[in-house]
Design a protein around this motif. Structure first.
Motif, PDB file in Angstrom:
ATOM      1  N   VAL A   1       0.846  -1.206   0.000  1.00  0.00           N
ATOM      2  CA  VAL A   1       0.000   0.000   0.000  1.00  0.00           C
ATOM      3  C   VAL A   1       0.879   1.254   0.000  1.00  0.00           C
ATOM      4  CG1 VAL A   1      -1.605   1.349   1.452  1.00  0.00           C
ATOM      5  CG2 VAL A   1      -1.999  -1.100   1.104  1.00  0.00           C
ATOM      6  N   ILE A   2       1.914   1.254   0.842  1.00  0.00           N
ATOM      7  CA  ILE A   2       2.767   2.452   0.950  1.00  0.00           C
ATOM      8  C   ILE A   2       3.541   2.678  -0.348  1.00  0.00           C
ATOM      9  CG2 ILE A   2       4.734   3.484   2.176  1.00  0.00           C
ATOM     10  CD1 ILE A   2       3.591   2.174   4.750  1.00  0.00           C
ATOM     11  N   LEU A   3       4.101   1.612  -0.914  1.00  0.00           N
ATOM     12  CA  LEU A   3       4.870   1.794  -2.165  1.00  0.00           C
ATOM     13  C   LEU A   3       3.977   2.229  -3.318  1.00  0.00           C
ATOM     14  CD1 LEU A   3       7.721  -0.818  -2.652  1.00  0.00           C
ATOM     15  CD2 LEU A   3       7.838   1.583  -1.996  1.00  0.00           C
ATOM     16  N   ALA A   4       2.718   1.773  -3.316  1.00  0.00           N
ATOM     17  CA  ALA A   4       1.781   2.163  -4.379  1.00  0.00           C
ATOM     18  C   ALA A   4       1.573   3.688  -4.384  1.00  0.00           C
ATOM     19  CB  ALA A   4       0.452   1.440  -4.200  1.00  0.00           C
ATOM     20  N   ARG A   5       1.693   4.304  -3.200  1.00  0.00           N
ATOM     21  CA  ARG A   5       1.549   5.773  -3.121  1.00  0.00           C
ATOM     22  C   ARG A   5       2.658   6.472  -3.907  1.00  0.00           C
ATOM     23  NH1 ARG A   5       0.732   5.716   3.437  1.00  0.00           N
ATOM     24  NH2 ARG A   5      -1.370   4.875   3.412  1.00  0.00           N
ATOM     25  N   TYR A   6       3.761   5.755  -4.131  1.00  0.00           N
ATOM     26  CA  TYR A   6       4.907   6.310  -4.878  1.00  0.00           C
ATOM     27  C   TYR A   6       5.039   5.646  -6.256  1.00  0.00           C
ATOM     28  CZ  TYR A   6       5.890   8.165  -0.276  1.00  0.00           C
ATOM     29  OH  TYR A   6       5.780   8.825   0.932  1.00  0.00           O
ATOM     30  N   ASN A   7       3.936   4.995  -6.686  1.00  0.00           N
ATOM     31  CA  ASN A   7       3.910   4.303  -7.989  1.00  0.00           C
ATOM     32  C   ASN A   7       4.983   3.230  -8.111  1.00  0.00           C
ATOM     33  OD1 ASN A   7       1.689   5.724  -9.050  1.00  0.00           O
ATOM     34  ND2 ASN A   7       3.055   7.483  -9.404  1.00  0.00           N
ATOM     35  N   LYS A   8       5.241   2.541  -7.016  1.00  0.00           N
ATOM     36  CA  LYS A   8       6.237   1.455  -7.026  1.00  0.00           C
ATOM     37  C   LYS A   8       5.548   0.175  -6.586  1.00  0.00           C
ATOM     38  CE  LYS A   8      10.063   4.260  -7.047  1.00  0.00           C
ATOM     39  NZ  LYS A   8      11.246   4.172  -7.847  1.00  0.00           N
ATOM     40  N   THR A   9       6.178  -0.964  -6.924  1.00  0.00           N
ATOM     41  CA  THR A   9       5.605  -2.237  -6.473  1.00  0.00           C
ATOM     42  C   THR A   9       6.570  -2.929  -5.514  1.00  0.00           C
ATOM     43  OG1 THR A   9       6.447  -3.228  -8.498  1.00  0.00           O
ATOM     44  CG2 THR A   9       4.098  -2.718  -8.451  1.00  0.00           C
TER      45      THR A   9
END
Ligand SMILES: O=P(O)(O)OC[C@H](O)CO
Ligand SMILES: [Mg+2]
Length: 239
Positions: free
Chosen positions: A31-39
């Motif tokens: 969830v947190i990485l998705a905020r930075y467009n990362k997986t």
């Protein structure tokens, strides 16, 4: 039966080994990485798991390339709110309760050695107080004797010291771990290590374990010189 060693004491890791809690860390980190467009992937997961919070936080922001936007400390704050809602739902891993009850019944002293904080330990175990009360003691990642987190041996050596009549000879201790850092910590402490890894973990990270099992249900105590399960083949219980 030829045994792998003469084990007298057992030390369990907690997250991902006794409790099915690694999935919560994974979920929240996705969830947190998705905020930075990362997986979030299992290469990164493997590097973080089992480590103290601040150590895994540093790995998380650096390896995912977001350290310019998010500090390790900020990551921990973001993660905390999400984790706190999930931890009270924690379930035991398959075979964990059966093994703990068996060893307790047979008088084998057991401890938990976790990188987790005291506060998280309380949240994760609140539905499992009776089973965790069968442990002689618990050492968490905030313990003053745990100067360095896994893969340093500190947490396992501290746990071995606190058994009755301790310190226990590391060669007589069997550690159960799910994480590469935890396996290395147990081996660095001079102990025997059974690894029960998540199947998504790369097999090259199993190398230092003395035995690798798919599940605690597959553990055969007699192989390690521990009291045998009465009916290993007919037991239906899975928890
Ligand atoms: O696997 P544990 O019990 O040492 O816990 C470590 C962290 O809290 C989760 O990876
Ligand atoms: Mg673990």
């Amino acid at each position: 039966m030829a045994t792998r060693g003469s084990v007298t004491h057992v030390i369990f890791d907690m997250d991902g080994l006794l409790l099915d809690t690694e999935k919560y860390y994974t979920e929240v980190q996705e969830v947190i990485l998705a905020r930075y467009n990362k997986t979030f992937d299992w290469d990164l997961k493997a590097k973080m798991m089992g480590k103290k919070a601040i150590e895994s936080a540093r790995i998380f922001v650096e390896e995912s390339g977001i350290s310019d936007s998010l500090s390790p400390e900020e990551f921990l704050v973001q993660r905390e709110d999400l984790l706190r809602t999930l931890f009270p739902n924690s379930d035991m891993m398959p075979g964990a309760s059966r093994l703990i009850r068996h060893l307790h019944e047979k008088g084998i002293p057991m401890a938990v050695a976790t990188g987790s904080t005291k506060r998280h330990f309380e949240l994760k175990t609140q539905r499992h107080k009776e089973i965790f009360s069968l442990m002689h003691h618990i050492v968490n990642g905030e313990d003053p004797e745990v100067k360095h987190g896994k893969p340093a041996p500190d947490v396992f050596l501290a746990a071995a010291k606190r058994f009755e009549g301790g310190p226990v000879d590391p060669g007589s201790v069997l550690v159960f771990e799910d994480a590469p850092a935890g396996v290395n910590a147990g081996k660095n402490a001079g102990m025997h290590v059974v690894m029960v890894p998540d199947p998504r973990l790369d097999c090259s990270l199993h190398d230092r374990a003395d035995q690798v099992l798919e599940s605690l249900l597959d553990f055969n105590p007699a192989e390690w010189g521990l009291p045998p399960l009465e009916k290993p083949d007919s037991i239906q219980q899975t928890t």
